[in-house]
Scaffold this active site. Structure first.
Site, PDB file in Angstrom:
ATOM      1  N   LYS A 159       0.891  -1.174   0.000  1.00  0.00           N
ATOM      2  CA  LYS A 159       0.000   0.000   0.000  1.00  0.00           C
ATOM      3  C   LYS A 159       0.923   1.215   0.000  1.00  0.00           C
ATOM      4  O   LYS A 159       1.111   1.889   1.019  1.00  0.00           O
ATOM      5  CB  LYS A 159      -0.952  -0.039   1.195  1.00  0.00           C
ATOM      6  CG  LYS A 159      -2.088   0.955   1.080  1.00  0.00           C
ATOM      7  CD  LYS A 159      -3.203   0.621   2.065  1.00  0.00           C
ATOM      8  CE  LYS A 159      -4.161   1.778   2.228  1.00  0.00           C
ATOM      9  NZ  LYS A 159      -4.824   2.231   1.007  1.00  0.00           N
TER      10      LYS A 159
HETATM   11  N1  PMP Z   1      -7.538  -1.072  -3.414  1.00  0.00           N
HETATM   12  C1  PMP Z   1      -7.036   0.155  -3.184  1.00  0.00           C
HETATM   13  C2  PMP Z   1      -6.314   0.859  -4.285  1.00  0.00           C
HETATM   14  C3  PMP Z   1      -7.207   0.758  -1.929  1.00  0.00           C
HETATM   15  O1  PMP Z   1      -6.705   1.977  -1.694  1.00  0.00           O
HETATM   16  C4  PMP Z   1      -7.910   0.066  -0.928  1.00  0.00           C
HETATM   17  C5  PMP Z   1      -8.105   0.714   0.418  1.00  0.00           C
HETATM   18  N2  PMP Z   1      -7.007   0.433   1.259  1.00  0.00           N
HETATM   19  C6  PMP Z   1      -8.417  -1.211  -1.212  1.00  0.00           C
HETATM   20  C7  PMP Z   1      -8.213  -1.745  -2.467  1.00  0.00           C
HETATM   21  C8  PMP Z   1      -9.176  -1.989  -0.175  1.00  0.00           C
HETATM   22  O2  PMP Z   1      -8.331  -2.378   0.857  1.00  0.00           O
HETATM   23  P1  PMP Z   1      -8.861  -2.578   2.359  1.00  0.00           P
HETATM   24  O3  PMP Z   1     -10.154  -3.306   2.263  1.00  0.00           O
HETATM   25  O4  PMP Z   1      -7.786  -3.366   2.996  1.00  0.00           O
HETATM   26  O5  PMP Z   1      -9.030  -1.219   2.931  1.00  0.00           O
END
Ligand code: PMP
Length: 295
Positions: A159
Site C-alpha cells: 500500500k
Molecule cells: N484497493 C485500493 C487501491 C485501496 O486503496 C484500498 C483501500 N485500502 C483497497 C483496495 C481496499 O483495501 P482494504 O479493504 O484493505 O481497505
C-alpha cells in the site's frame, strides 16, 4: 462552510513515538518520501472505540514498507497500540485512522539507505466515503484509461503512496466527466478495482470478484468473502474481462474507507442496487460493530 484543511485542525497526531499537537506534525520539504514516493500507509476505521482488523492493517503496513526496502522501527504490536493512543488522545470512538511510514530527509537523490524511517498516525471523524446518498442510489463509475501496473512493474502488494498517482488521475478524470469514481483495468485489460476499493459483481446469486494478483487483496474484501461464504453464498475469484460487465446484475465496492458501497453504473452498463448487495452492506456493518450478522 467547508471543512478546515488537514494541516489546520485541533487534535493530536502520534509522531515518531510522541503525541504532537495536530498543527505541529510537520516534515521538511527535502523529505525523500515527497520527492521519490518512499512512503506507505494504512487506513482503518474505529467503530464504537474498536479499530476493526487493526492487527491485519498494522501487519500490512510493516509488509508494505518491507516491499519498498525499509523496516519500520516499531513492531506490529507497538503500531497497533499507537493507533489506540491516537484515538484516545483525540477523544474519538468512530473514526478513520491513518498511519503513514516514510523515508526522511537525511539523503537526497534516488538512493536512500541512510534515511531515517518515520511513522505518524492521525485520525479523524469520517462518514460514508462516497456520502450517504451513494449508499442508496449506487455509485457511478467511469472506466479509467489508467491501468493497474503489472507485479513486475511496481510492488503491487504494497500500500505504497506512489501507486496512488494513477488513482488520483483516474479519480479527477472521472469527476470531470460527472462520475463518482473510476473502474481501473489491469495491465492485461482485465477488471481490477476502483481507485481506492476492491470490486464485486453478482450473477445468478453468486459473487464474482477479480483475483488480486496485481492490486491489494483488501482486508474488507477478505472479510466480505468470509461473510458471504458463511451465508452459503458462492464466491468466485477469477479473471473478469470488461465484456462480461453486460451480464452482471449487481455490483459493489469494498474498502476500509468505502466499507461496502453499491455501484449503479459503470460506463455504459447499469446495475441494480439489489438484495445481495444490500445484504453484504448490512452484514459488514453488523460485523465491524461486533454484532454477528444474521446468518
Ligand atoms: N484497493 C485500493 C487501491 C485501496 O486503496 C484500498 C483501500 N485500502 C483497497 C483496495 C481496499 O483495501 P482494504 O479493504 O484493505 O481497505
Amino acid at each position: 462552510m467547508s471543512d478546515p484543511p488537514f494541516d489546520d485542525r485541533d487534535g493530536w497526531i502520534w509522531f515518531d513515538g510522541e503525541l504532537k499537537p495536530w498543527r505541529e506534525a510537520r516534515v521538511h520539504v527535502l523529505t525523500h518520501a515527497m520527492h521519490y514516493a518512499s512512503a506507505v500507509f494504512e487506513g482503518q476505521r474505529a467503530y464504537g472505540g474498536t479499530i476493526f482488523a487493526l492487527d491485519s492493517h498494522s501487519r500490512r503496513l510493516v509488509r508494505s514498507a518491507e516491499l519498498l526496502g525499509f523496516a519500520i522501527p516499531w513492531s506490529v504490536e507497538a503500531i497497533s497500540e499507537a493507533c489506540y493512543q491516537t484515538l484516545a488522545a483525540n477523544g474519538l470512538d468512530d473514526a478513520y485512522v491513518r498511519p503513514i511510514a516514510w523515508r526522511g530527509s537525511e539523503q537526497m537523490g534516488v538512493a536512500a539507505s541512510r534515511s531515517r524511517i518515520h511513522l505518524a498516525i492521525a485520525c479523524w471523524a469520517w462518514g460514508a466515503y462516497f456520502g450517504d446518498e451513494a449508499l442508496e442510489r449506487g455509485l457511478r463509475l467511469d472506466i479509467s484509461p489508467w491501468r493497474r501496473p503489472a507485479p513486475h512493474t511496481a510492488p503491487t502488494e504494497s500500500k505504497a503512496a506512489g501507486l496512488y498517482m494513477i488513482c488520483t488521475l483516474a479519480k479527477h478524470r472521472a469527476a470531470d466527466r460527472g462520475y463518482d469514481d473510476a473502474l481501473m483495468l489491469d495491465w492485461r485489460g482485465q477488471v481490477a478495482e476502483a481507485t481506492g476499493a476492491n470490486i464485486f459483481f453478482v450473477k445468478d446469486g453468486a459473487l464474482h470478484t477479480p483475483t488480486p494478483d496485481c492490486f491489494l487483496n483488501g482486508i474488507t474484501r477478505q472479510t466480505v468473502i468470509r461473510l458471504a461464504r458463511a451465508r452459503g453464498i458462492e464466491v468466485i475469484e477469477r479473471a473478469i474481462w470488461p465484456e462480461e460487465l453486460e451480464g452482471f446484475e449487481q455490483c459493489f465496492l469494498t474498502g476500509s474507507a468505502a466499507e461496502v458501497t453499491p455501484v449503479g453504473v459503470i460506463g455504459p452498463w447499469r446495475f441494480e442496487v439489489g438484495a445481495l448487495a444490500r445484504q453484504m452492506m448490512a452484514d459488514y456493518r453488523g460485523h465491524v460493530r461486533g454484532h454477528r450478522p444474521n446468518v
